[in-house]
Each structure stands twice: as structure tokens, then as C-alpha cells.
Scaffold this motif. Sequence first.
Motif, PDB file in Angstrom:
ATOM      1  N   MET A   1       0.315  -1.315  -0.114  1.00  0.00           N
ATOM      2  CA  MET A   1       0.266   0.132   0.101  1.00  0.00           C
ATOM      3  C   MET A   1       0.480   1.569  -0.032  1.00  0.00           C
ATOM      4  N   SER A   2       0.675   2.338  -0.928  1.00  0.00           N
ATOM      5  CA  SER A   2       1.219   3.733  -0.458  1.00  0.00           C
ATOM      6  C   SER A   2      -0.118   5.253  -0.148  1.00  0.00           C
ATOM      7  N   VAL A   4      -2.017   7.781  -1.310  1.00  0.00           N
ATOM      8  CA  VAL A   4      -3.306   7.504  -2.857  1.00  0.00           C
ATOM      9  C   VAL A   4      -3.581   9.312  -3.033  1.00  0.00           C
ATOM     10  N   ARG A   6      -6.511  12.300  -3.737  1.00  0.00           N
ATOM     11  CA  ARG A   6      -8.097  11.948  -3.785  1.00  0.00           C
ATOM     12  C   ARG A   6      -8.181  13.917  -4.826  1.00  0.00           C
ATOM     13  N   THR A  11      -3.143  14.985  -0.564  1.00  0.00           N
ATOM     14  CA  THR A  11      -2.517  13.106  -0.830  1.00  0.00           C
ATOM     15  C   THR A  11      -2.823  13.003   0.589  1.00  0.00           C
ATOM     16  N   TRP A  13      -3.837   8.988   2.599  1.00  0.00           N
ATOM     17  CA  TRP A  13      -2.668   7.542   3.558  1.00  0.00           C
ATOM     18  C   TRP A  13      -4.264   6.722   2.885  1.00  0.00           C
ATOM     19  N   SER A  14      -4.010   5.749   2.962  1.00  0.00           N
ATOM     20  CA  SER A  14      -4.914   4.495   2.665  1.00  0.00           C
ATOM     21  C   SER A  14      -4.816   3.601   2.885  1.00  0.00           C
ATOM     22  N   PRO A  15      -6.411   3.067   4.306  1.00  0.00           N
ATOM     23  CA  PRO A  15      -6.455   2.245   4.880  1.00  0.00           C
ATOM     24  C   PRO A  15      -5.366   1.404   5.623  1.00  0.00           C
TER      25      PRO A  15
END
Length: 521
Positions: A1-2, A4, A6, A11, A13-15
Motif C-alpha cells: 500500500m502507498s 493515494v 484524492r 495526498t 493515506w489509504s487504510p
Amino acid sequence: MSPVTRGSGRTGWSPGFLVKLVLIALVDALGVYAVLAAWGAGSWGILSAMVALLLVANWAYFSKRALPLKYILPGLAFLLVYQVYVVAYTGYVAFTNYGDGHNSTQEQAVEALLVQNERRVEGSPSSPLTVVADGETLGFAIVSAEGEVEAGTADEPLTAVDGAAVDAGRITALPGYEVLEYAEVLERQQEVTDLRVPVSEDPNDGSVRTQDARTGYVFTSTLTYDAASDTMTDTTTGVTYTPNDDGQFEAADGTTLPVGWRVLVGLDNFVTAFGDDRYAGPFGKILLWTFAFAVLSVASTFLLGLFLAIAFNDARLRGRRIYRTLVILPYAIPGFLAALLWSGMLNRSYGFVNEVLLGGASIPWLTDPVLAKLAVLGVNLWLGFPYMFLICTGALQSLPGDVLEAARIDGAGRWRTWRSITLPLLLVATAPLLISSFAFNFNNFTLIYMLTGGGPRFDDASVPLGHTDILISMVYSVSGLDGTAAKDYGLASALSIVIFVVVATISALAFRRTRSLEEIA
């Protein structure tokens, strides 16, 4: 994961990345705590290993090129810490004299010798003393002859403290310390009387002690240590002791001081295990019994479990589920508790077996050498057959029906089908588990310790070993952890290495035989 991007252009952070970040933060926090603890204890090997693990963990979980390592790193870390390190450290201890009288480094041995030989200095002046505390650590504060206030703890020598409040020669307040009230001193009276606070960094200067928590006296050792010549001198006799190859201070006449330190002794522990009459005789008997115990335990539990599995696998048998449930009940009881219960039931004087089942007989199940071994095998059969029943039931139910049907069509009878098809396929499925069962019983310390304690003892042995001891319980007794002998971790580690070699060799040979069974099947 990195991270993301919106729709708003910001910018985020993904869960998944946040979860990973939290987990890494927790791991890093625990790792830093371990590093600091190792630093404080002076354990540089553990400190280096923890730093290396932390660096690898952070690189693995924040690098896109280390995907496989992300999954195997936790298991690999536990393998290194709990298996590889333990085996390596045991191997190191096996070549040392680690045990009673040789528990630490030479520096710590010197300090211990000086402390153990401390005596009050004749004519030394007494000093008004106050018991203080630095957190939970007790310390002493004294008023010197010059009127200066000094304070220290067991780990910190006396040093001058500015700003102290003194009333009629007694210290009432001390910056950085809490002055204990009389009631608090009484609660920790034993700690106070046992406490020694070094006078200075030089251990030869002695320490301050007290018996009444009000007056301190200087105690110095009858031994003095000269770091330049690395010698210890007894000031009362004038005898000088120098270090020898065995990790002790030795005088010219061969006498030694009681506290030593760890040193490498080469193969001495292995020579003792196989050459010293105190251990060699019992070792041979215990080795043979260990093999017999492990082999007979695996064979008996497997045969009984297999018999019951075949019987309860017959579709014509009514109530199979009830029978299967009853059979596995011994497996549901913790092994240490079951062995302890059997120890009571087999008691010669008031055990259930003698008193109820045998009508008041007085059979020495646990005190006669032969009967004790039979009792160990019997109890282990009762504990182990449910496991074999479960794996044999699973193996029988997984056999391919078409192969068995083809054998019947070809005219093979029940015995021929069993011997040529069912048994080989069953052994292929269960052989690895039989090997693991052998290794488990080879080191089944819990059963021996809880049921017989290794007894009855050998009549002709000078060490606390018995007829039902197996190698692992022998290691426990030799180590001195049970309090029946002096601690000898070096010899115990050497015996542990022998056990490891034996089990590893037998397992390797057995697994090679398992592969041949697979080829035949």
C-alpha cells in the motif's frame, strides 16, 4: 500500500497503509525498548541483534522490492530468536564452566569476593545516617566528620549533595532523594540492614552499612584487589591469589577463593559426561531407558490408536460418535495434571489402584525400578493413544476408495488389502507424525517429573539420578535447578547438545525412510 491522491488534489493515506504504519510503530517501540534494556544491562550481543532486526523490519515493510520478506520476516525473526539463538547459546555454554561459583565475569567475581569478605574497620568513626530512597531504590545519606552531606545507593557510591537540610546532626531533607519516615524504614528493615553503599568507585575503599538505620559504619574487605597485577591478597594472612585456567583465584598451595568466573574449558564437560564415573554409569543406563521409553511409547500408542481407529471406522458399529468422544477424553486433560493424578492413584499406601481396584494391595508402583518403568509406559499409553487414534482415523478416512475397490475386484482378501495397500498408505500419512511423537517422548520431561520425579534413585550413584530418568530429566537434575545438586549449566548444556544430536540424527534417518515409503506407495 502507498499514499493515494484524492479528488481534491490532496495526498492522503489509504487504510491499509495506516494499519501497516501503526504496526511498524508498535514493533519499533518494542524494539527500541529492548535496545535500551540491553544497553542498560550491557548485553551488546542482544543489542546488536535487536538493531539489526529493527533495520531489516523497517526496510522490508517500507520497500516495494521486499514483498516475500514481508510475509516470512515474523516467522524468521522468531526462529532466529527462539531457536537458532537458544541452540547457539547452549552450544557456547557447553564449552564453559558456567555454574555455581562461576556465574559471572571476572570483574563481577572480584566485586563479590570483596563484598563477602567485608569486616567493620576497627576504630572507624560512626556517622549519623539517614535512610533515603531514589524512587524504589534505597540508599544512605550520611553526615561526614567535616559536616558534609553525602548520599548514594548500592549502585552509586557516596557523593556530596548540596542543599541538604540538617537538624541536630540528622538529615531532614535531601535534593533528589526522599527521606524515609521511621515506619517506612521498619517496613523495609531487612533491605536496610542488607544494603551496602560503596564509599567510592574503588571497591577496596569498602562500603557503609547500618544495623539500626541511624548510624553508619565503614566496612572494608579483608581481601584487596590489585588491578595492575590482577591479584587478590588476603590482608589477614598475606596470601596472594592469582587467576588460574579454571576461572578462580588460586594461591601457591593450591587453595582457591570460593567465587570464580566463566571461562572456556573446551571439551571438559563432554569428557565429564562420558568419562566421570559419577555421570558415565548413570548416563549409559538412562540413555538405554530413554530409547526404550520413546520407542515403546510410540509403538504402544500407535498400535492401540490404530486398533481403535479401525474398530470405530466400521460403518456397522452403532454409536461410533459416542465411542470416539469417550476415547479422546484423556487427550483433553492437560498432560502435567494427568500425570500428577496418576501419581496419586498409583501411590503404594493410599492410591486408588491399590486400595480400590486391587483390594488393599501394597504394590510399589512408583518405588520399584521395574514397576516404575511399567507405570511410566502405562500412563503414557493412556495419555498418548487418543492422539494416535485421531491421526489414524483421519488417515483411514482419507484413503482413496477407488484403490481399495480395485483391490477387491482383483480378488485381494482383507488381510492382503490391509498389508499391501492400507498399511503402506497409512504409514505414508502418519510417518512424519510418528517421528515427531518419538522426538516428543524422547524429551517428555513433564511425564517423568510429575509422575516419578525420575525415581526410584540409583543405589550406586553419587548424583541425584534415578531409574525412570530420561536424558532431559537428567539434564534438569545435573543443572541443579531442582535444588538437589550444585548448579552445573556447562555440563547440562553438553548433555543437551548430545540429546539434540541424537534426536536430529534419528529424525533425519526416519524421514529418509519415509521418502522410501512414499516411493513404494
